[in-house]
Design an enzyme around this catalytic site. Structure first.
Site, PDB file in Angstrom:
ATOM      1  CB  THR A  57      -7.234  -6.891   8.692  1.00  0.00           C
ATOM      2  OG1 THR A  57      -7.335  -8.133   7.995  1.00  0.00           O
ATOM      3  CG2 THR A  57      -7.604  -5.765   7.756  1.00  0.00           C
ATOM      4  NE  ARG A  92      -2.462  -6.050   6.795  1.00  0.00           N
ATOM      5  CZ  ARG A  92      -3.355  -6.908   6.324  1.00  0.00           C
ATOM      6  NH1 ARG A  92      -3.595  -8.035   6.971  1.00  0.00           N
ATOM      7  NH2 ARG A  92      -3.997  -6.656   5.204  1.00  0.00           N
ATOM      8  CE  LYS A 138      -4.063  -2.169   2.103  1.00  0.00           C
ATOM      9  NZ  LYS A 138      -5.204  -1.955   3.040  1.00  0.00           N
ATOM     10  CD  GLU A 191      -8.464  -9.426  -3.849  1.00  0.00           C
ATOM     11  OE1 GLU A 191      -9.302  -9.035  -3.015  1.00  0.00           O
ATOM     12  OE2 GLU A 191      -7.304  -9.792  -3.536  1.00  0.00           O
ATOM     13  CG  PHE A 221     -13.607   0.689   6.498  1.00  0.00           C
ATOM     14  CD1 PHE A 221     -13.051   0.169   5.334  1.00  0.00           C
ATOM     15  CD2 PHE A 221     -14.427  -0.131   7.259  1.00  0.00           C
ATOM     16  CE1 PHE A 221     -13.297  -1.138   4.934  1.00  0.00           C
ATOM     17  CE2 PHE A 221     -14.682  -1.448   6.864  1.00  0.00           C
ATOM     18  CZ  PHE A 221     -14.117  -1.943   5.690  1.00  0.00           C
ATOM     19  NE  ARG A 230      -6.423 -13.807   5.190  1.00  0.00           N
ATOM     20  CZ  ARG A 230      -7.032 -12.637   5.043  1.00  0.00           C
ATOM     21  NH1 ARG A 230      -6.835 -11.914   3.955  1.00  0.00           N
ATOM     22  NH2 ARG A 230      -7.835 -12.194   5.981  1.00  0.00           N
ATOM     23  CE1 TYR A 264      -9.259  -3.334  -0.304  1.00  0.00           C
ATOM     24  CE2 TYR A 264      -8.460  -1.296  -1.277  1.00  0.00           C
ATOM     25  CZ  TYR A 264      -8.229  -2.451  -0.551  1.00  0.00           C
ATOM     26  OH  TYR A 264      -6.969  -2.726  -0.074  1.00  0.00           O
TER      27      TYR A 264
HETATM   28  P1  CMP Z   1      -7.424  -4.771   3.202  1.00  0.00           P
HETATM   29  O1  CMP Z   1      -6.895  -6.149   3.379  1.00  0.00           O
HETATM   30  O2  CMP Z   1      -6.798  -3.933   2.153  1.00  0.00           O
HETATM   31  O3  CMP Z   1      -8.992  -4.838   2.919  1.00  0.00           O
HETATM   32  C1  CMP Z   1      -9.864  -3.733   3.197  1.00  0.00           C
HETATM   33  C2  CMP Z   1      -9.188  -2.673   3.996  1.00  0.00           C
HETATM   34  O4  CMP Z   1     -10.031  -1.745   4.654  1.00  0.00           O
HETATM   35  C3  CMP Z   1      -8.392  -3.304   5.114  1.00  0.00           C
HETATM   36  O5  CMP Z   1      -7.262  -3.988   4.598  1.00  0.00           O
HETATM   37  C4  CMP Z   1      -8.098  -2.095   5.989  1.00  0.00           C
HETATM   38  O6  CMP Z   1      -6.941  -1.406   5.557  1.00  0.00           O
HETATM   39  C5  CMP Z   1      -9.262  -1.172   5.719  1.00  0.00           C
HETATM   40  N1  CMP Z   1     -10.083  -0.968   6.901  1.00  0.00           N
HETATM   41  C6  CMP Z   1     -10.182   0.182   7.574  1.00  0.00           C
HETATM   42  N2  CMP Z   1     -11.012   0.059   8.596  1.00  0.00           N
HETATM   43  C7  CMP Z   1     -11.460  -1.195   8.598  1.00  0.00           C
HETATM   44  C8  CMP Z   1     -12.353  -1.926   9.428  1.00  0.00           C
HETATM   45  N3  CMP Z   1     -12.962  -1.372  10.487  1.00  0.00           N
HETATM   46  N4  CMP Z   1     -12.575  -3.223   9.133  1.00  0.00           N
HETATM   47  C9  CMP Z   1     -11.969  -3.786   8.066  1.00  0.00           C
HETATM   48  N5  CMP Z   1     -11.113  -3.136   7.231  1.00  0.00           N
HETATM   49  C10 CMP Z   1     -10.863  -1.852   7.503  1.00  0.00           C
END
Ligand code: CMP
Length: 141
Positions: free
Chosen positions: A92, A103, A10, A127, A58, A86, A50
């Site tokens: 996440t 992360r 990112k 994707e 968000f 993962r 997305y």
């Molecule tokens: P990613 O794996 O890129 O998929 C969706 C993205 O939304 C996630 O990583 C986060 O960077 C972002 N995000 C921000 N807030 C939230 C949240 N509350 N729950 C899930 N994803 C979030």
């Protein structure tokens, strides 16, 4: 099974000059980079990628962030590549990411969490096709 998964470094991690460090972690774990491109996403591209998150609180922040600078997108291939990626990324929400994960080491917030990875074989296929419609390299080993 040998799988392919889509990985995105990112904009915050690219800005930190961490592309090489992150790709090295994938390679060290036995994942192969079989396709890669660097690009600056448009709002349309980020929203489409997305789309599943449209309407969530968000979403706008996520699209703004993902279009704030260039990203590095790659296809990783290997044994259990989806789960392995993962594991290497960590949770996440970086506040819950285990020490030593991408992360934990490179995220700045839930949105600016340094990397994205596909979460299932179905999303991986979708994707990968989103960023590499022409297909990816064949295996040569
Ligand atoms: P990613 O794996 O890129 O998929 C969706 C993205 O939304 C996630 O990583 C986060 O960077 C972002 N995000 C921000 N807030 C939230 C949240 N509350 N729950 C899930 N994803 C979030």
């Amino acid at each position: 099974a040998v799988e392919q998964t889509l990985s995105i470094i990112k904009p915050n991690a690219v800005a930190k000059n961490a592309i090489g460090a992150i790709l090295s972690r994938f390679e060290a774990a036995g994942l192969r980079i079989i396709a890669a491109r660097m690009l600056h996403l448009s709002k349309e591209q980020a929203s489409a990628f997305y789309a599943i998150h449209q309407g969530k609180p968000f979403f706008d922040e996520l699209v703004d962030f993902m279009t704030s600078g260039p990203v590095m997108v790659q296809v990783l291939e290997g044994q259990d590549a989806i789960a392995k990626n993962r594991d290497i990324m960590g949770a996440t929400n970086p506040a819950q990411a285990a020490p030593g994960t991408i992360r934990a080491d490179f995220a700045d917030s839930f949105t600016e969490n340094a990397a994205h990875g596909s979460d299932s074989p179905e999303t991986a296929a979708t994707e990968i096709a989103f960023f590499f419609p022409e297909g990816v390299c064949v295996r040569t080993r």
